[in-house]
Design a protein around this motif. Sequence first.
Motif, PDB file in Angstrom:
ATOM      1  N   PHE A 172      -6.735   4.808 -10.545  1.00  0.00           N
ATOM      2  CA  PHE A 172      -6.922   3.538  -9.849  1.00  0.00           C
ATOM      3  C   PHE A 172      -5.573   3.013  -9.383  1.00  0.00           C
ATOM      4  N   ALA A 173      -5.466   2.706  -8.063  1.00  0.00           N
ATOM      5  CA  ALA A 173      -4.190   2.258  -7.502  1.00  0.00           C
ATOM      6  C   ALA A 173      -4.063   0.747  -7.483  1.00  0.00           C
TER       7      ALA A 173
ATOM      8  N   GLU B 164       0.185  -5.959   8.637  1.00  0.00           N
ATOM      9  CA  GLU B 164       1.284  -6.881   8.305  1.00  0.00           C
ATOM     10  C   GLU B 164       1.189  -7.340   6.866  1.00  0.00           C
ATOM     11  N   TYR B 165      -0.049  -7.416   6.347  1.00  0.00           N
ATOM     12  CA  TYR B 165      -0.272  -7.881   4.976  1.00  0.00           C
ATOM     13  C   TYR B 165      -0.387  -6.692   4.017  1.00  0.00           C
ATOM     14  N   LEU B 166      -1.030  -5.598   4.472  1.00  0.00           N
ATOM     15  CA  LEU B 166      -1.195  -4.438   3.598  1.00  0.00           C
ATOM     16  C   LEU B 166       0.142  -3.759   3.306  1.00  0.00           C
ATOM     17  N   PHE B 167       1.004  -3.710   4.330  1.00  0.00           N
ATOM     18  CA  PHE B 167       2.277  -3.024   4.181  1.00  0.00           C
ATOM     19  C   PHE B 167       3.478  -3.972   4.195  1.00  0.00           C
ATOM     20  N   GLY B 168       3.200  -5.277   4.297  1.00  0.00           N
ATOM     21  CA  GLY B 168       4.160  -6.288   4.593  1.00  0.00           C
ATOM     22  C   GLY B 168       5.344  -6.547   3.814  1.00  0.00           C
TER      23      GLY B 168
ATOM     24  N   ILE C 213       0.820  -1.208   0.000  1.00  0.00           N
ATOM     25  CA  ILE C 213       0.000   0.000   0.000  1.00  0.00           C
ATOM     26  C   ILE C 213       0.861   1.268   0.000  1.00  0.00           C
ATOM     27  N   ALA C 214       1.949   1.263   0.762  1.00  0.00           N
ATOM     28  CA  ALA C 214       2.798   2.456   0.832  1.00  0.00           C
ATOM     29  C   ALA C 214       3.302   2.859  -0.551  1.00  0.00           C
ATOM     30  N   ASP C 215       3.585   1.885  -1.407  1.00  0.00           N
ATOM     31  CA  ASP C 215       4.021   2.187  -2.774  1.00  0.00           C
ATOM     32  C   ASP C 215       2.879   2.792  -3.581  1.00  0.00           C
TER      33      ASP C 215
ATOM     34  N   GLU D  85       2.417   6.499  -2.638  1.00  0.00           N
ATOM     35  CA  GLU D  85       3.582   7.392  -2.746  1.00  0.00           C
ATOM     36  C   GLU D  85       3.166   8.679  -3.447  1.00  0.00           C
ATOM     37  N   ARG D  86       3.410   9.821  -2.806  1.00  0.00           N
ATOM     38  CA  ARG D  86       3.084  11.157  -3.332  1.00  0.00           C
ATOM     39  C   ARG D  86       1.581  11.363  -3.541  1.00  0.00           C
ATOM     40  N   LYS D  87       0.752  10.560  -2.882  1.00  0.00           N
ATOM     41  CA  LYS D  87      -0.697  10.755  -2.934  1.00  0.00           C
ATOM     42  C   LYS D  87      -1.167  11.532  -1.704  1.00  0.00           C
TER      43      LYS D  87
END
Length: 353
Positions: free
Chosen positions: A266-267, A349-353, A2-4, A7-9
């Motif tokens: 859309f991400a 742990e899974y969203l950002f894992g 998710i962090a990717d 990015e810049r959003k």
Amino acid sequence: MIADWLERKEVCICAGSGGVGKTTTSAAIALGMAARGKKVAVLTIDPARRLADSLGLPELGNEERRVDAEVDGELWAMMLDAKRTWDELVEWHAPDERTRDAVLGNRVYQELSNAVAGSQEYMAMEKLHELHQEGRYDLLVLDTPPTRNALDFLDAPRRLSEFIDSRTLQLFTAPGRLGLKVLGRGTGVVFAAMKRATGIDLLQDLGEFFRSFGDMTEGIRERAVLVNSLLADSRTAFVLVTSPGRDALEEAAYFHHRLMDAGLPFAGVVANRVHRAGGPSDPAELAKLLGEPLARKVGRTYEEERRLAERDSKNLAELRRRLGRKPMIEVPHLHDDVHDLDGLRQMDEYLFG
């Protein structure tokens, strides 16, 4: 991860059908980004209390509240009060205090704003736009209604602009009682009977409301254009939340199609509550460890989980085919219901894992 995607959003809009864990996913995304040093606000227009419960807050309202979470950044949350947001919209666009008070005190407006609070979609966009313009947060995360309503919320700015430009509104906002004559004599008789029975001159209230509202239409139209622009802005990201169930996946595919047609950013997809089976079970080993009766029950449970995992894998493979190269994150079916910060961290742990 998710962090990717973010990015810049500056805006993350979580959309999807009901019952897929969209509210908790929105909260988990907000918590995860706050843990990475961002100042984040999560907004919900879901009338359920799940977001407040997940964040450990007694209640949420139309103003942001700071969440007591051990993060490097800051986490804030609010639950949209659509009636209050309507009032704020009137206060913002009214040309003077007299017009503002005329609208806010009008019986027709009071009933309409309460009823329109049911069509919360545009008000959610209004609040999102307001907070974005203020620039107090690095990231805003919006939890939208179920998909069918979310499709309405995508169209809400356009529908409001069309209403403002409509001939009907122009007739109602005509000077004097000219506009009200379009209702016809029969309708006038009904209103007269209502006035005798209730003491309320609804015809007069309607006229006063629409004439006062007419003074604000230009500002509201301009605001609707800005709100619509925010949806398509490169700083916005739509995250589609779904579950492996066939109905939810069909709605997800349809919603993705709508986003692409509208040219909205859309991400990716979060597939929530995915069943995963472990390695093969050894009946003899289970019987040795647990005893024959319990081993049989455990074996049946394992077989059910294996079949569910097989079904989920097949359904998600089909969704991946329909989405093409769009990224997807899978969050497994957690044994405990997510109702607090610890549960949200487990999702992260899974969203950002």
